[in-house]
Structure formats: structure tokens, C-alpha cells
Write an enzyme that holds these catalytic residues in place. Structure first.
Site, PDB file in Angstrom:
ATOM      1  N   ASN A 219      -8.413  -4.498  -9.514  1.00 27.72           N
ATOM      2  CA  ASN A 219      -7.420  -3.579  -8.908  1.00 27.72           C
ATOM      3  C   ASN A 219      -6.337  -3.187  -9.922  1.00 27.72           C
ATOM      4  OD1 ASN A 219      -5.468  -2.320  -7.282  1.00 27.72           O
ATOM      5  ND2 ASN A 219      -5.973  -3.623  -5.532  1.00 27.72           N
TER       6      ASN A 219
ATOM      7  N   TYR B  24       2.183  -5.655 -10.801  1.00 26.22           N
ATOM      8  CA  TYR B  24       2.665  -7.032 -10.656  1.00 26.22           C
ATOM      9  C   TYR B  24       3.092  -7.620 -12.005  1.00 26.22           C
ATOM     10  CZ  TYR B  24       0.450  -6.390  -6.128  1.00 26.22           C
ATOM     11  OH  TYR B  24       0.086  -5.899  -4.904  1.00 26.22           O
TER      12      TYR B  24
ATOM     13  N   ALA C  85       0.827  -1.208   0.000  1.00 26.59           N
ATOM     14  CA  ALA C  85       0.000   0.000   0.000  1.00 26.59           C
ATOM     15  C   ALA C  85       0.856   1.251   0.000  1.00 26.59           C
ATOM     16  CB  ALA C  85      -0.922   0.002   1.225  1.00 26.59           C
ATOM     17  N   VAL C  86       0.379   2.249  -0.720  1.00 22.45           N
ATOM     18  CA  VAL C  86       1.022   3.568  -0.759  1.00 22.45           C
ATOM     19  C   VAL C  86      -0.069   4.595  -0.476  1.00 22.45           C
ATOM     20  CG1 VAL C  86       2.219   5.247  -2.235  1.00 22.45           C
ATOM     21  CG2 VAL C  86       2.832   2.821  -2.348  1.00 22.45           C
TER      22      VAL C  86
ATOM     23  N   GLU D 140      -2.460 -12.483  -3.909  1.00 26.39           N
ATOM     24  CA  GLU D 140      -3.853 -12.438  -4.361  1.00 26.39           C
ATOM     25  C   GLU D 140      -4.213 -10.978  -4.521  1.00 26.39           C
ATOM     26  OE1 GLU D 140      -5.667 -15.196  -4.586  1.00 26.39           O
ATOM     27  OE2 GLU D 140      -4.401 -16.575  -3.434  1.00 26.39           O
TER      28      GLU D 140
HETATM   29  C1  LIG Z   1      -1.089  -0.378  -5.883  1.00 23.77           C
HETATM   30  C2  LIG Z   1      -0.271   0.731  -5.232  1.00 23.77           C
HETATM   31  C3  LIG Z   1       0.516   0.139  -4.066  1.00 23.77           C
HETATM   32  C4  LIG Z   1       0.681   1.321  -6.283  1.00 23.77           C
HETATM   33  O1  LIG Z   1       1.518   2.257  -5.645  1.00 23.77           O
HETATM   34  P1  LIG Z   1       2.270   3.439  -6.457  1.00 23.77           P
HETATM   35  O2  LIG Z   1       3.368   3.938  -5.608  1.00 23.77           O
HETATM   36  O3  LIG Z   1       1.274   4.414  -6.947  1.00 23.77           O
HETATM   37  O4  LIG Z   1       2.847   2.622  -7.711  1.00 23.77           O
HETATM   38  P2  LIG Z   1       4.085   3.045  -8.644  1.00 23.77           P
HETATM   39  O5  LIG Z   1       4.110   4.537  -8.780  1.00 23.77           O
HETATM   40  O6  LIG Z   1       5.295   2.395  -8.115  1.00 23.77           O
HETATM   41  O7  LIG Z   1       3.673   2.388 -10.024  1.00 23.77           O
HETATM   42  C5  LIG Z   1       4.426   1.396 -10.615  1.00 23.77           C
HETATM   43  C6  LIG Z   1       3.692   0.784 -11.795  1.00 23.77           C
HETATM   44  O8  LIG Z   1       2.482   0.178 -11.375  1.00 23.77           O
HETATM   45  C7  LIG Z   1       1.444   0.416 -12.339  1.00 23.77           C
HETATM   46  N1  LIG Z   1       0.376   1.174 -11.664  1.00 23.77           N
HETATM   47  C8  LIG Z   1       0.378   1.592 -10.385  1.00 23.77           C
HETATM   48  N2  LIG Z   1      -0.786   2.229 -10.090  1.00 23.77           N
HETATM   49  C9  LIG Z   1      -1.524   2.200 -11.219  1.00 23.77           C
HETATM   50  C10 LIG Z   1      -2.813   2.687 -11.574  1.00 23.77           C
HETATM   51  N3  LIG Z   1      -3.595   3.327 -10.679  1.00 23.77           N
HETATM   52  N4  LIG Z   1      -3.257   2.474 -12.828  1.00 23.77           N
HETATM   53  C11 LIG Z   1      -2.486   1.824 -13.727  1.00 23.77           C
HETATM   54  N5  LIG Z   1      -1.256   1.338 -13.450  1.00 23.77           N
HETATM   55  C12 LIG Z   1      -0.779   1.523 -12.220  1.00 23.77           C
HETATM   56  C13 LIG Z   1       2.071   1.160 -13.468  1.00 23.77           C
HETATM   57  O9  LIG Z   1       2.452   0.190 -14.412  1.00 23.77           O
HETATM   58  C14 LIG Z   1       3.289   1.788 -12.837  1.00 23.77           C
HETATM   59  O10 LIG Z   1       4.374   1.871 -13.704  1.00 23.77           O
HETATM   60  P3  LIG Z   1       4.539   3.112 -14.721  1.00 23.77           P
HETATM   61  O11 LIG Z   1       4.379   4.341 -13.877  1.00 23.77           O
HETATM   62  O12 LIG Z   1       5.915   2.900 -15.261  1.00 23.77           O
HETATM   63  O13 LIG Z   1       3.444   2.930 -15.701  1.00 23.77           O
HETATM   64  C15 LIG Z   1      -1.210   1.870  -4.726  1.00 23.77           C
HETATM   65  O14 LIG Z   1      -2.020   2.296  -5.792  1.00 23.77           O
HETATM   66  C16 LIG Z   1      -2.119   1.486  -3.558  1.00 23.77           C
HETATM   67  O15 LIG Z   1      -1.732   1.616  -2.394  1.00 23.77           O
HETATM   68  N6  LIG Z   1      -3.357   1.012  -3.845  1.00 23.77           N
HETATM   69  C17 LIG Z   1      -4.317   0.704  -2.791  1.00 23.77           C
HETATM   70  C18 LIG Z   1      -3.918  -0.531  -2.025  1.00 23.77           C
HETATM   71  C19 LIG Z   1      -3.919  -1.771  -2.907  1.00 23.77           C
HETATM   72  O16 LIG Z   1      -4.894  -2.050  -3.571  1.00 23.77           O
HETATM   73  N7  LIG Z   1      -2.797  -2.535  -2.901  1.00 23.77           N
HETATM   74  C20 LIG Z   1      -2.607  -3.705  -3.732  1.00 23.77           C
HETATM   75  C21 LIG Z   1      -3.275  -4.913  -3.215  1.00 23.77           C
HETATM   76  S1  LIG Z   1      -2.643  -5.468  -1.626  1.00 23.77           S
END
Ligand SMILES: CC(C)(COP(=O)(O)OP(=O)(O)OC[C@H]1O[C@@H](n2cnc3c(N)ncnc32)[C@H](O)[C@@H]1OP(=O)(O)O)[C@@H](O)C(=O)NCCC(=O)NCCS
Length: 159
Positions: free
Chosen positions: A119, A125, A81-82, A114
């Protein structure tokens, strides 16, 4: 990687680290899907051997975290999570790659996870070379009782 980002590893119960993870948890997960864990759930898994928590911070501010549980040579990414304000800057990707590095250092050869089928994290991933394994219908139950499918992914870290 973001300038000034620190990655701190916790392999046992640490109250301050868990409080930081919970700050990110409540901000990061949409309550509609019922995916966020409670502090007692987090504390419970941190007492198990083979669990580790990585927190990404800038100075003292927690931006994100990854939680992994390992058993023998396999591990599972339980949560990633971020905080919304810090998304889209590579923090999630940095945490994922750091978790894979930590796993390798421990002699672990595969990571499973999972994720809700709808999402956006799936992109992250797939970019990291995780492979789709199967779909689990109705695996998550949202707060309104609605069921959501999960997709299971795996990466073989020996290749
Ligand atoms: C999923 C999550 C951890 C991503 O964190 P983030 O710091 O924004 O991700 P990053 O900036 O490192 O992104 C890396 C890559 O992931 C993909 N990505 C991340 N968020 C995305 C989005 N909202 N839509 C599309 N692609 C996405 C992209 O491919 C991205 O690479 P790119 O920028 O070169 O295209 C964040 O959105 C989050 O906390 N979501 C809610 C919690 C959750 O659902 N966690 C996962 C399940 S446990």
C-alpha cells in the site's frame, strides 16, 4: 491544510457520521484486497468505549475519515481513507495528524497500525515518523482468496 476543510470528531454511534464514512469507504478501498469494513462492523466498533471517528468535510461533503480505537494509553489507527477524487491534496495527512493530536489530548502515548505491504499509504506513515515493527505474512485475504502481507508500524508520541 485545504481551505474550508472541517474536521469533525465523533466518539459515539452517530448514524449520519457513519453514513458519511461509508460513502468514503466504498469509494476508497479497492475491493480486490477486502480491506473495507461494512456498516455493521463500523457501528460495532463505535459502540466500544475509547473509539473515535474523525470525518474531513468541505461544506457537507465527506472527503475522508480516520477511525481510531484506544485502550488505556495505547491506540490503533484502524482505518484511514480519502475518496479518490480528493487524494494528493493533504487530506490524508491532515486526518493522520489530527488523530495523533486527539490521541495526545486523551493522554495516549503510542499509536499502532497495520497496513498492506504493497500500500502506498506506507509513505504517509513514514513521513509522519511511524516506525516499522514487523511483517505479518498473509494477514489480509483479498476477495479472490489471495493473501497479502501486512506491515505493522508504531509511533511513540512521548518523543
Ligand atoms: C492513503 C490515503 C488515505 C492517502 O490520502 P491522501 O489524502 O491522498 O494523502 P495526502 O495527500 O495527505 O498525502 C500525504 C503524503 O502521503 C504520501 N502518499 C499518499 N498517497 C501516496 C501515493 N499514492 N503514492 C505515494 N505516496 C503517497 C506522500 O508522501 C504524501 O506526501 P507528499 O505529497 O508531500 O509527497 C488514500 O490514498 C486512500 O484513501 N487510500 C485507500 C485506503 C487505504 O489504503 N488506506 C490506508 C490503509 S487503512
Amino acid at each position: 491544510m485545504m481551505h474550508n476543510l472541517s474536521l469533525d470528531l465523533y466518539e459515539a454511534v452517530d448514524r449520519d457520521a457513519m453514513a458519511d464514512a461509508m460513502d468514503v469507504m466504498v469509494a476508497a478501498f479497492d475491493p480486490a484486497y477486502g480491506e473495507a469494513w461494512t456498516l455493521p462492523q463500523l457501528a460495532g466498533v463505535m459502540t466500544m468505549p475509547g473509539t473515535w471517528l474523525t470525518i474531513a468535510r468541505i461544506d457537507a461533503t465527506p472527503l475522508g475519515f480516520a477511525l481510531v480505537r484506544s485502550v488505556l494509553d495505547e491506540c490503533e489507527l484502524l482505518l484511514l481513507a480519502v475518496a479518490p477524487l480528493w487524494r494528493g491534496r493533504g487530506v490524508g495527512e491532515t486526518l493522520l495528524h489530527d488523530s495523533l493530536r486527539t490521541a495526545r489530548r486523551k493522554g495516549i502515548t503510542s499509536m499502532n497500525l497495520e497496513v498492506r505491504a504493497s500500500n502506498n499509504a506506507i509513505r504517509l506513515y513514514e513521513k509522519a515518523k511511524f516506525e516499522f515493527v514487523h511483517r505479518r505474512p498473509g494477514y489480509y485475504r483479498g476477495n479472490d482468496g489471495q493473501l497479502y502481507d501486512a506491515l505493522s508500524f508504531r509511533i511513540d508520541m512521548r518523543i
